[in-house]
Design a protein around this motif. Structure first.
Motif, PDB file in Angstrom:
ATOM      1  N   THR A  16      35.208  22.344 -68.626  1.00  0.00           N
ATOM      2  CA  THR A  16      35.460  22.436 -67.187  1.00  0.00           C
ATOM      3  C   THR A  16      36.868  21.980 -66.824  1.00  0.00           C
ATOM      4  O   THR A  16      37.521  22.580 -65.962  1.00  0.00           O
ATOM      5  CB  THR A  16      34.444  21.583 -66.400  1.00  0.00           C
ATOM      6  OG1 THR A  16      34.506  20.213 -66.866  1.00  0.00           O
ATOM      7  CG2 THR A  16      33.028  22.120 -66.585  1.00  0.00           C
ATOM      8  N   ASP A  17      37.366  20.936 -67.507  1.00  0.00           N
ATOM      9  CA  ASP A  17      38.602  20.294 -67.074  1.00  0.00           C
ATOM     10  C   ASP A  17      39.833  20.661 -67.900  1.00  0.00           C
ATOM     11  O   ASP A  17      40.966  20.481 -67.426  1.00  0.00           O
ATOM     12  CB  ASP A  17      38.433  18.769 -67.117  1.00  0.00           C
ATOM     13  CG  ASP A  17      37.321  18.285 -66.209  1.00  0.00           C
ATOM     14  OD1 ASP A  17      36.902  19.051 -65.323  1.00  0.00           O
ATOM     15  OD2 ASP A  17      36.854  17.146 -66.405  1.00  0.00           O
ATOM     16  N   SER A  18      39.661  21.103 -69.133  1.00  0.00           N
ATOM     17  CA  SER A  18      40.831  21.391 -69.963  1.00  0.00           C
ATOM     18  C   SER A  18      41.588  22.587 -69.400  1.00  0.00           C
ATOM     19  O   SER A  18      41.037  23.429 -68.685  1.00  0.00           O
ATOM     20  CB  SER A  18      40.411  21.682 -71.402  1.00  0.00           C
ATOM     21  OG  SER A  18      39.722  22.923 -71.476  1.00  0.00           O
ATOM     22  N   ALA A  19      42.868  22.672 -69.751  1.00  0.00           N
ATOM     23  CA  ALA A  19      43.664  23.820 -69.317  1.00  0.00           C
ATOM     24  C   ALA A  19      43.095  25.119 -69.875  1.00  0.00           C
ATOM     25  O   ALA A  19      43.120  26.154 -69.197  1.00  0.00           O
ATOM     26  CB  ALA A  19      45.114  23.640 -69.767  1.00  0.00           C
ATOM     27  N   MET A  20      42.583  25.078 -71.096  1.00  0.00           N
ATOM     28  CA  MET A  20      41.976  26.271 -71.676  1.00  0.00           C
ATOM     29  C   MET A  20      40.813  26.750 -70.812  1.00  0.00           C
ATOM     30  O   MET A  20      40.679  27.962 -70.547  1.00  0.00           O
ATOM     31  CB  MET A  20      41.483  25.969 -73.094  1.00  0.00           C
ATOM     32  CG  MET A  20      40.836  27.157 -73.794  1.00  0.00           C
ATOM     33  SD  MET A  20      42.038  28.295 -74.503  1.00  0.00           S
ATOM     34  CE  MET A  20      42.498  27.405 -76.006  1.00  0.00           C
ATOM     35  N   ALA A  21      39.977  25.829 -70.370  1.00  0.00           N
ATOM     36  CA  ALA A  21      38.824  26.200 -69.547  1.00  0.00           C
ATOM     37  C   ALA A  21      39.264  26.733 -68.191  1.00  0.00           C
ATOM     38  O   ALA A  21      38.719  27.724 -67.688  1.00  0.00           O
ATOM     39  CB  ALA A  21      37.905  24.992 -69.374  1.00  0.00           C
ATOM     40  N   ARG A  22      40.246  26.085 -67.586  1.00  0.00           N
ATOM     41  CA  ARG A  22      40.706  26.539 -66.277  1.00  0.00           C
ATOM     42  C   ARG A  22      41.380  27.912 -66.367  1.00  0.00           C
ATOM     43  O   ARG A  22      41.190  28.770 -65.498  1.00  0.00           O
ATOM     44  CB  ARG A  22      41.667  25.499 -65.674  1.00  0.00           C
ATOM     45  CG  ARG A  22      40.953  24.201 -65.282  1.00  0.00           C
ATOM     46  CD  ARG A  22      41.880  23.218 -64.600  1.00  0.00           C
ATOM     47  NE  ARG A  22      42.766  22.544 -65.532  1.00  0.00           N
ATOM     48  CZ  ARG A  22      44.068  22.735 -65.635  1.00  0.00           C
ATOM     49  NH1 ARG A  22      44.670  23.616 -64.843  1.00  0.00           N
ATOM     50  NH2 ARG A  22      44.789  22.062 -66.505  1.00  0.00           N
ATOM     51  N   LEU A  52      49.512  34.115 -68.431  1.00  0.00           N
ATOM     52  CA  LEU A  52      49.991  32.863 -69.017  1.00  0.00           C
ATOM     53  C   LEU A  52      51.263  32.402 -68.311  1.00  0.00           C
ATOM     54  O   LEU A  52      51.432  31.213 -68.014  1.00  0.00           O
ATOM     55  CB  LEU A  52      50.254  33.066 -70.509  1.00  0.00           C
ATOM     56  CG  LEU A  52      50.833  31.858 -71.243  1.00  0.00           C
ATOM     57  CD1 LEU A  52      49.808  30.746 -71.343  1.00  0.00           C
ATOM     58  CD2 LEU A  52      51.321  32.254 -72.641  1.00  0.00           C
ATOM     59  N   TRP A  53      52.164  33.329 -68.050  1.00  0.00           N
ATOM     60  CA  TRP A  53      53.401  33.012 -67.314  1.00  0.00           C
ATOM     61  C   TRP A  53      53.045  32.337 -65.991  1.00  0.00           C
ATOM     62  O   TRP A  53      53.606  31.285 -65.649  1.00  0.00           O
ATOM     63  CB  TRP A  53      54.169  34.312 -67.085  1.00  0.00           C
ATOM     64  CG  TRP A  53      55.466  34.203 -66.325  1.00  0.00           C
ATOM     65  CD1 TRP A  53      55.654  33.640 -65.093  1.00  0.00           C
ATOM     66  CD2 TRP A  53      56.749  34.686 -66.741  1.00  0.00           C
ATOM     67  NE1 TRP A  53      56.973  33.754 -64.712  1.00  0.00           N
ATOM     68  CE2 TRP A  53      57.668  34.389 -65.706  1.00  0.00           C
ATOM     69  CE3 TRP A  53      57.207  35.363 -67.868  1.00  0.00           C
ATOM     70  CZ2 TRP A  53      59.018  34.744 -65.781  1.00  0.00           C
ATOM     71  CZ3 TRP A  53      58.559  35.709 -67.942  1.00  0.00           C
ATOM     72  CH2 TRP A  53      59.445  35.400 -66.918  1.00  0.00           C
ATOM     73  N   ASP A  54      52.113  32.932 -65.249  1.00  0.00           N
ATOM     74  CA  ASP A  54      51.744  32.396 -63.938  1.00  0.00           C
ATOM     75  C   ASP A  54      51.024  31.051 -64.068  1.00  0.00           C
ATOM     76  O   ASP A  54      51.306  30.101 -63.320  1.00  0.00           O
ATOM     77  CB  ASP A  54      50.849  33.388 -63.194  1.00  0.00           C
ATOM     78  CG  ASP A  54      51.587  34.659 -62.810  1.00  0.00           C
ATOM     79  OD1 ASP A  54      52.830  34.629 -62.705  1.00  0.00           O
ATOM     80  OD2 ASP A  54      50.912  35.690 -62.617  1.00  0.00           O
ATOM     81  N   PHE A  55      50.089  30.950 -65.017  1.00  0.00           N
ATOM     82  CA  PHE A  55      49.282  29.734 -65.147  1.00  0.00           C
ATOM     83  C   PHE A  55      50.139  28.538 -65.532  1.00  0.00           C
ATOM     84  O   PHE A  55      49.920  27.418 -65.035  1.00  0.00           O
ATOM     85  CB  PHE A  55      48.187  29.954 -66.195  1.00  0.00           C
ATOM     86  CG  PHE A  55      47.262  28.775 -66.360  1.00  0.00           C
ATOM     87  CD1 PHE A  55      46.210  28.577 -65.477  1.00  0.00           C
ATOM     88  CD2 PHE A  55      47.448  27.863 -67.395  1.00  0.00           C
ATOM     89  CE1 PHE A  55      45.360  27.482 -65.625  1.00  0.00           C
ATOM     90  CE2 PHE A  55      46.603  26.780 -67.548  1.00  0.00           C
ATOM     91  CZ  PHE A  55      45.553  26.586 -66.657  1.00  0.00           C
TER      92      PHE A  55
END
Length: 652
Positions: A16-22, A52-55
């Motif tokens: 829920t909290d990791s960047a991968m999950a978000r 990925l650029w945007d995130f």
């Protein structure tokens, strides 16, 4: 058949909290189903790299995401691909109209935040806020501009891993110029092999560097190198009067104009294990985007984290860890010996861990060779250091043995992610690495990286699972090289990675993708052994030897006979041990049972040292050539070429 032991399992919060999950949620996907996320990242490549650029908040303009070949590069003497066939992969350029400034991205964030921690053999000695770092970059940028550096220029550095090196690299990139970093411990021939290929406008050198308490001159080597190569480059020595007058203007303002995404940014040199180091040109934007993916998504690097890696300035891991600045983390620069000698002559195994404590390191980068030093010394970091901030330990440079996985979780920290990462200088990044949402399994690299279509191919060229074969990538990605420098550079680049399988990147690793989609690397294909005609990897032997306390270092290579290739094992023994007939018998028995009968060495020798490159990689090819009485092509790339005398005598 069940898989290997699981050493760490991600908590529910990781999903829920990791960047991968978000990131997955933003794409309408679930990180619990990583295979789906990965499949999307390679089937919808344009969408993935744009998202990925945007995130990751890249500062710049995207333009179109991809330009498929045919493509004609504008790289001076290496321009154009008129004689090469273009396909789906070779020649592809991402973000062809994109514009950014790498330094702007690495210097972003709150000016008061910690940006740099610098340490040497005495420990941590300098801390810089982001504003302080920006000020130093502005001063050096102004100095480089006075010396004629502009977009498209090349600046070469011969400096240790200190603040001056970081600042000069960032200033170079800020101008749209390319940076070619060299470690100061290279000899004159090694520096000449590298700097002689890049036609620099400026060479920035340290006055000296310190290793194991001893001071070594750099200026004299730099002057000698420039006197021997065809160049009009200016030589500037850090701390010199010229540096103080031209590169230390505290009133200079940092100018961050944006340059094309595919402007040459980093020129990386291969370690030279098989000959003259290749000068690989990487695009500024491609490397930045690749590193942001690896740090933010796979490494879960967050603003305020602190990332360290003991690395020379000439190894790709230097640029890799520095890119953590773009994730608004601080980076730790470590100069000198990672285990400096104590007064009693023994290595100080706690040195890097004290730095980690002092700096509050969250991500600790290391190598299997360093882990072996700690294991052989019986040093247990978890018992001596407060590692409460530590969330990730990462390792690169060679395969990590299953026993080293065990040791990390038993002797460093139980609740952390261990990530063995594997890729290379050629892509300035990772094809397979770690993840906050995957379990860590003993002896396996966790997952294939997002955005990379990886397969292991058998002798038919067919993808296989659970079988050793050639590691290959079948779809383009932004950090593919632009070219190699020098005559015929683009063709040499093509021939190095695309000639064996047209329009498929063949990486040169013997590998296996498991049914769990994890990866095992067995070694480089060019050092693969072939006793009785069967390909085996050297890493399988090293894994056995790493568990033996009698062995300090080892190298394995093949020795040709009229009818076969025999396996040769050379070992450096720990103090108090001799290479007795009983030890040889025991080593062979362990290799037979833990690897296979084909891995058993026909010859076992004790040697005074193992040849390694300046980046710390075993030079198996150099050992093999010396033992065969052949010229060693990469002599200048070796940190300890004197040890080859023993190998030359083995079969003479």
């Amino acid at each position: 058949m069940p898989g290997p032991t699981t050493l760490w399992t991600p908590p529910a919060s990781a999903f829920t909290d990791s960047a991968m999950a978000r990131f997955a949620r933003e794409q309408g996907l679930d990180a619990r189903r990583y295979d789906e996320l990965h499949a999307w990242s390679i089937s919808e490549r344009d969408a993935f790299w744009s998202a990925l650029w945007d995130f990751t908040g890249v500062l710049g303009e995207q333009g179109d995401v991809v330009e498929q070949p045919p493509h004609h590069a504008d790289l001076g003497t290496t321009a154009g691909l008129p004689s090469l066939e273009h396909g789906h992969m070779f020649g592809t350029r991402y973000f062809p109209q994109g514009r950014l400034n790498v330094a702007e991205n690495l210097l972003r964030g709150d000016g008061g935040r910690l940006a740099v921690v610098a340490a040497d053999e005495s420990g941590v000695h300098t801390r810089l806020t982001l504003d302080e770092l920006r000020g130093r970059v502005a001063a050096v940028q102004a100095g480089l501009r006075r010396h004629g550096v502009t977009e498209g220029s090349v600046v070469a550095g011969i400096m240790p891993n200190d603040v001056d090196n970081l600042v000069t690299m960032l200033a170079t990139l800020s101008l749209g110029a390319a940076w070619a970093g060299c470690s100061p411990d290279f000899g004159v021939p090694g520096l000449q092999d590298r700097i002689g290929q890049v036609a620099p406008a400026v060479v920035v050198s340290a006055e000296s560097y310190v290793y194991n308490g001893k001071t070594f001159d750099v200026r004299a080597k730099a002057e000698q190198v420039l006197g021997q190569i065809d160049t009009t480059a200016d030589l500037v020595v850090t701390g010199s009067p010229e540096w103080q007058s031209d590169f230390a203007d505290t009133t200079a303002e940092l100018v961050l104009e944006r340059h094309p995404f595919n402007t040459p940014g980093l020129i990386m040199f291969t370690s030279g294990t098989t000959g003259l180091p290749k000068a690989i040109v990487h695009s500024a934007g491609g490397v930045l985007l690749q590193h942001l993916k690896e740090h933010v998504l796979h490494g879960d690097v967050r603003p305020g984290d602190v990332h360290s890696w003991f690395t020379s300035t000439g190894w790709m891991m230097y640029g890799w860890v520095v890119s953590a600045l773009a994730a608004e983390a601080a980076v730790v620069l470590i100069d000198g010996n990672p285990s400096p000698r104590r007064d009693d002559g023994n290595p100080d195994c706690g040195h890097l861990w004290r730095i980690a404590d002092d700096a509050g390191v969250t991500h600790f980068g290391t190598s299997p060779a360093y882990l072996s030093v700690l294991i052989n010394a019986g040093y247990h970091p978890g018992e001596h250091h407060d590692l409460r901030a530590l969330r990730f330990v990462l390792s690169a440079g060679a395969p990590v043995s299953p026993e080293q996985y065990d040791w990390l979780y038993a002797r460093v920290k139980e609740d952390m992610v261990f990530a063995s990462i594997s890729g290379g200088t050629e892509i300035h990044g990772c094809f397979q690495l770690g993840s906050p949402v995957h379990p860590v399994r003993r002896g396996e690299i966790t997952c294939v990286a997002l955005g990379h279509a990886m397969s292991v191919l058998d002798e038919r060229g067919a993808p296989v699972i659970g079988v050793k074969g050639e590691l290959a990538c079948t779809e383009p990605f932004p950090s593919m090289p632009l070219t190699f420098l020098g005559d015929g550079g683009t063709r040499r680049y093509h021939d190095a990675y695309f000639a064996e399988r047209p329009d498929i990147w063949t990486h040169g690793d013997l590998a296996e993708i498991t049914p769990r989609r994890s990866v095992i690397i067995y070694g480089r294909s060019d050092t693969t052994l072939k006793p009785q005609g069967v390909r085996i990897g050297t890493a399988e032997i090293y894994r056995v030897l790493d568990a033996r306390p009698e062995i300090a270092e080892s190298v394995v290579f093949g020795h040709a006979t009229p009818t076969d290739e025999e396996v040769v094992l050379c070992v450096v023994l720990t103090d108090g041990h001799d290479l007795s007939a009983e030890l040889i018998k025991s080593l062979r028995a362990d290799i037979r049972t833990q690897a296979s009968p084909r891995h058993v060495p026909a010859h076992v020798y004790a040697v005074p040292g193992v040849p390694v490159t300046h980046n710390g990689k075993k030079a198996e090819g150099a050992a093999k050539s010396a033992a065969a009485g052949q010229p060693v092509k990469n002599h200048a790339s070796l940190a300890n070429p004197e040890c080859l005398t023993a190998y030359a005598a083995l079969f003479s």
